[in-house]
Design a protein around this motif. Sequence first.
Motif, PDB file in Angstrom:
ATOM      1  N   GLY A  61       8.885  40.534  20.300  1.00  0.00           N
ATOM      2  CA  GLY A  61       9.356  41.593  21.193  1.00  0.00           C
ATOM      3  C   GLY A  61       9.781  41.105  22.557  1.00  0.00           C
ATOM      4  O   GLY A  61      10.051  41.915  23.458  1.00  0.00           O
ATOM      5  N   LEU A  62       9.872  39.791  22.745  1.00  0.00           N
ATOM      6  CA  LEU A  62      10.257  39.212  24.034  1.00  0.00           C
ATOM      7  C   LEU A  62      11.701  39.583  24.373  1.00  0.00           C
ATOM      8  O   LEU A  62      12.595  39.516  23.519  1.00  0.00           O
ATOM      9  CB  LEU A  62      10.112  37.687  23.949  1.00  0.00           C
ATOM     10  N   ASN A  63      11.950  39.971  25.618  1.00  0.00           N
ATOM     11  CA  ASN A  63      13.310  40.209  26.074  1.00  0.00           C
ATOM     12  C   ASN A  63      13.985  38.879  26.372  1.00  0.00           C
ATOM     13  O   ASN A  63      13.461  38.069  27.147  1.00  0.00           O
ATOM     14  CB  ASN A  63      13.320  41.091  27.322  1.00  0.00           C
ATOM     15  N   VAL A  64      15.152  38.659  25.786  1.00  0.00           N
ATOM     16  CA  VAL A  64      15.859  37.394  25.894  1.00  0.00           C
ATOM     17  C   VAL A  64      17.245  37.643  26.485  1.00  0.00           C
ATOM     18  O   VAL A  64      18.014  38.462  25.961  1.00  0.00           O
ATOM     19  CB  VAL A  64      16.013  36.734  24.506  1.00  0.00           C
ATOM     20  N   TYR A  65      17.568  36.960  27.576  1.00  0.00           N
ATOM     21  CA  TYR A  65      18.939  36.971  28.072  1.00  0.00           C
ATOM     22  C   TYR A  65      19.799  36.135  27.126  1.00  0.00           C
ATOM     23  O   TYR A  65      19.408  35.041  26.714  1.00  0.00           O
ATOM     24  CB  TYR A  65      19.035  36.363  29.474  1.00  0.00           C
ATOM     25  N   ALA A  66      20.985  36.640  26.801  1.00  0.00           N
ATOM     26  CA  ALA A  66      21.900  35.906  25.931  1.00  0.00           C
ATOM     27  C   ALA A  66      23.297  35.932  26.536  1.00  0.00           C
ATOM     28  O   ALA A  66      23.860  37.014  26.768  1.00  0.00           O
ATOM     29  CB  ALA A  66      21.915  36.504  24.529  1.00  0.00           C
ATOM     30  N   LYS A  67      23.841  34.779  26.808  1.00  0.00           N
ATOM     31  CA  LYS A  67      25.225  34.654  27.250  1.00  0.00           C
ATOM     32  C   LYS A  67      26.078  34.525  25.994  1.00  0.00           C
ATOM     33  O   LYS A  67      25.984  33.538  25.252  1.00  0.00           O
ATOM     34  CB  LYS A  67      25.378  33.418  28.142  1.00  0.00           C
ATOM     35  N   ASN A  68      26.897  35.534  25.741  1.00  0.00           N
ATOM     36  CA  ASN A  68      27.611  35.653  24.478  1.00  0.00           C
ATOM     37  C   ASN A  68      29.016  35.064  24.590  1.00  0.00           C
ATOM     38  O   ASN A  68      29.926  35.681  25.143  1.00  0.00           O
ATOM     39  CB  ASN A  68      27.687  37.132  24.078  1.00  0.00           C
ATOM     40  N   GLU A  69      29.181  33.860  24.040  1.00  0.00           N
ATOM     41  CA  GLU A  69      30.465  33.159  24.091  1.00  0.00           C
ATOM     42  C   GLU A  69      31.307  33.367  22.832  1.00  0.00           C
ATOM     43  O   GLU A  69      32.349  32.719  22.677  1.00  0.00           O
ATOM     44  CB  GLU A  69      30.214  31.661  24.292  1.00  0.00           C
ATOM     45  N   THR A  70      30.891  34.265  21.951  1.00  0.00           N
ATOM     46  CA  THR A  70      31.529  34.363  20.644  1.00  0.00           C
ATOM     47  C   THR A  70      32.923  34.985  20.667  1.00  0.00           C
ATOM     48  O   THR A  70      33.636  34.930  19.654  1.00  0.00           O
ATOM     49  CB  THR A  70      30.652  35.155  19.661  1.00  0.00           C
ATOM     50  N   GLN A  71      33.324  35.557  21.795  1.00  0.00           N
ATOM     51  CA  GLN A  71      34.666  36.133  21.906  1.00  0.00           C
ATOM     52  C   GLN A  71      35.487  35.466  23.006  1.00  0.00           C
ATOM     53  O   GLN A  71      36.514  36.000  23.430  1.00  0.00           O
ATOM     54  CB  GLN A  71      34.570  37.645  22.200  1.00  0.00           C
ATOM     55  N   ARG A  72      35.077  34.303  23.446  1.00  0.00           N
ATOM     56  CA  ARG A  72      35.684  33.679  24.630  1.00  0.00           C
ATOM     57  C   ARG A  72      37.167  33.368  24.414  1.00  0.00           C
ATOM     58  O   ARG A  72      37.558  32.560  23.605  1.00  0.00           O
ATOM     59  CB  ARG A  72      34.926  32.406  24.978  1.00  0.00           C
ATOM     60  N   MET A  73      38.015  34.049  25.149  1.00  0.00           N
ATOM     61  CA  MET A  73      39.442  33.785  25.279  1.00  0.00           C
ATOM     62  C   MET A  73      40.156  33.633  23.936  1.00  0.00           C
ATOM     63  O   MET A  73      41.069  32.820  23.779  1.00  0.00           O
ATOM     64  CB  MET A  73      39.672  32.549  26.151  1.00  0.00           C
ATOM     65  N   GLY A  74      39.722  34.421  22.956  1.00  0.00           N
ATOM     66  CA  GLY A  74      40.399  34.430  21.669  1.00  0.00           C
ATOM     67  C   GLY A  74      40.063  33.282  20.747  1.00  0.00           C
ATOM     68  O   GLY A  74      40.505  33.282  19.588  1.00  0.00           O
ATOM     69  N   LEU A  75      39.272  32.304  21.208  1.00  0.00           N
ATOM     70  CA  LEU A  75      38.910  31.171  20.363  1.00  0.00           C
ATOM     71  C   LEU A  75      37.501  31.289  19.805  1.00  0.00           C
ATOM     72  O   LEU A  75      37.102  30.514  18.944  1.00  0.00           O
ATOM     73  CB  LEU A  75      39.045  29.850  21.141  1.00  0.00           C
ATOM     74  N   GLY A  76      36.724  32.226  20.328  1.00  0.00           N
ATOM     75  CA  GLY A  76      35.425  32.506  19.751  1.00  0.00           C
ATOM     76  C   GLY A  76      34.358  31.489  20.032  1.00  0.00           C
ATOM     77  O   GLY A  76      33.376  31.406  19.296  1.00  0.00           O
ATOM     78  N   THR A 126       7.555  35.426  30.898  1.00  0.00           N
ATOM     79  CA  THR A 126       8.668  34.574  30.486  1.00  0.00           C
ATOM     80  C   THR A 126       9.954  35.387  30.367  1.00  0.00           C
ATOM     81  O   THR A 126       9.978  36.455  29.768  1.00  0.00           O
ATOM     82  CB  THR A 126       8.365  33.896  29.138  1.00  0.00           C
ATOM     83  N   ARG A 127      11.029  34.870  30.948  1.00  0.00           N
ATOM     84  CA  ARG A 127      12.356  35.483  30.835  1.00  0.00           C
ATOM     85  C   ARG A 127      13.330  34.397  30.366  1.00  0.00           C
ATOM     86  O   ARG A 127      14.000  33.756  31.181  1.00  0.00           O
ATOM     87  CB  ARG A 127      12.797  36.080  32.179  1.00  0.00           C
ATOM     88  N   PRO A 128      13.427  34.177  29.070  1.00  0.00           N
ATOM     89  CA  PRO A 128      14.264  33.092  28.561  1.00  0.00           C
ATOM     90  C   PRO A 128      15.744  33.463  28.514  1.00  0.00           C
ATOM     91  O   PRO A 128      16.103  34.638  28.383  1.00  0.00           O
ATOM     92  CB  PRO A 128      13.713  32.853  27.160  1.00  0.00           C
ATOM     93  N   LEU A 129      16.577  32.443  28.591  1.00  0.00           N
ATOM     94  CA  LEU A 129      18.028  32.579  28.482  1.00  0.00           C
ATOM     95  C   LEU A 129      18.525  31.630  27.402  1.00  0.00           C
ATOM     96  O   LEU A 129      18.151  30.457  27.377  1.00  0.00           O
ATOM     97  CB  LEU A 129      18.699  32.235  29.814  1.00  0.00           C
ATOM     98  N   VAL A 130      19.353  32.143  26.518  1.00  0.00           N
ATOM     99  CA  VAL A 130      20.012  31.313  25.511  1.00  0.00           C
ATOM    100  C   VAL A 130      21.518  31.535  25.607  1.00  0.00           C
ATOM    101  O   VAL A 130      21.981  32.568  26.107  1.00  0.00           O
ATOM    102  CB  VAL A 130      19.525  31.646  24.087  1.00  0.00           C
ATOM    103  N   ILE A 131      22.270  30.549  25.155  1.00  0.00           N
ATOM    104  CA  ILE A 131      23.722  30.670  25.078  1.00  0.00           C
ATOM    105  C   ILE A 131      24.103  30.752  23.612  1.00  0.00           C
ATOM    106  O   ILE A 131      23.800  29.844  22.831  1.00  0.00           O
ATOM    107  CB  ILE A 131      24.424  29.468  25.749  1.00  0.00           C
TER     108      ILE A 131
END
Length: 349
Positions: A39-54, A338-343
């Motif tokens: 149940g941990l809240n995780v920051y996620a930087k979502n690069e899956t749509q970056r500039m049309g290349l995903g 803890t406030r983790p961040l993943v990319i």
Amino acid sequence: MTRTDNLSFAPDFDRALEFFQAQENYAVSPLIELKGPGGLNVYAKNETQRMGLGAFKALGAPYAVARVLEAVWQEKTGEILSAARMGDADIRDFAATQTFVCASAGNHGMGVAAGAQAMGAKARIHLAKSVPEGFGDRLRALGAEVVRSGDVYDESVAAAIADAETTGATLLADGTWPGYTDIPKLVMEGYCVIAEEMRQQFQASGRWPTHVYLQAGVGGLAAAMAHMIRLNWAEQPELIVVEPNAAACLKTSHLAGKPTRGEGPESNMGRLDCKEPSIVAWDVLERCDVRYETLAEEEGKAAAEAVTALGIATTPSGAAGYAALCKQTTEQGNAKETRPLVIISEGLA
């Protein structure tokens, strides 16, 4: 290894950000919260749509292509190109005479192909036999020539180097080695945009991560993020570099005290399956106070399935940071503060 000038990394991230902000297809990628293990809240930087290349690689090679073309044009004519000049007919005619060559096991080749196409240049991408033909088709759709070279990634890298030496094309690799560091630093400079976007996002919210998980192949993304975080983030997190057990070249280098090959079988974390570290990335990470985590194949696969189920379709490579977080949480428990961040570094092809 003794530190030398060619290993230094002092990116002009404002220049990179200015370059991308001038592109019509640029947008700040989302920084969201996911429910993590326990149940941990995780920051996620979502690069899956970056500039049309995903993938985050859209910020690396296309930026380097533009910077290299600017430098060659200036050397040829004495003119310093403005952003407005980059699309002019004479610049595109000049770009059409330039070819960029690389090897790729995934997204870097897409970045080189897209960057060359955007500027009017040519691209030639070397793929090992193990790379699926569908990826070759995606490269061809971006106007790139595709060459099958070798059985594994290392052999395609050697083929790309030989190609550039023989034809005079520009080698645009994302790794660095003795005698070849300058162009990959431009690739890393482009990646710095991700960290600067996040810094601004966290600055606005006032809530900073306590742990940042950074997946690594040769180490370009991890090193660029680590450099920027240590440079200008108001609150300093713990940095964890994540690699497959099968390709832990950066951890191996850290333990050896010098850039060292990480041996192992082929990994299903394909974009992270790099046995040779970038010497620049290794040097950056050595000064950034990071620790290392490695993943079994099943841990990467399970994390990809979990993140995809949470609404972000990704791969074992893209979810590697999340996998390391899950592994650490299982081993050490869930600390409420803890406030983790993943990319999430790439989407599904």
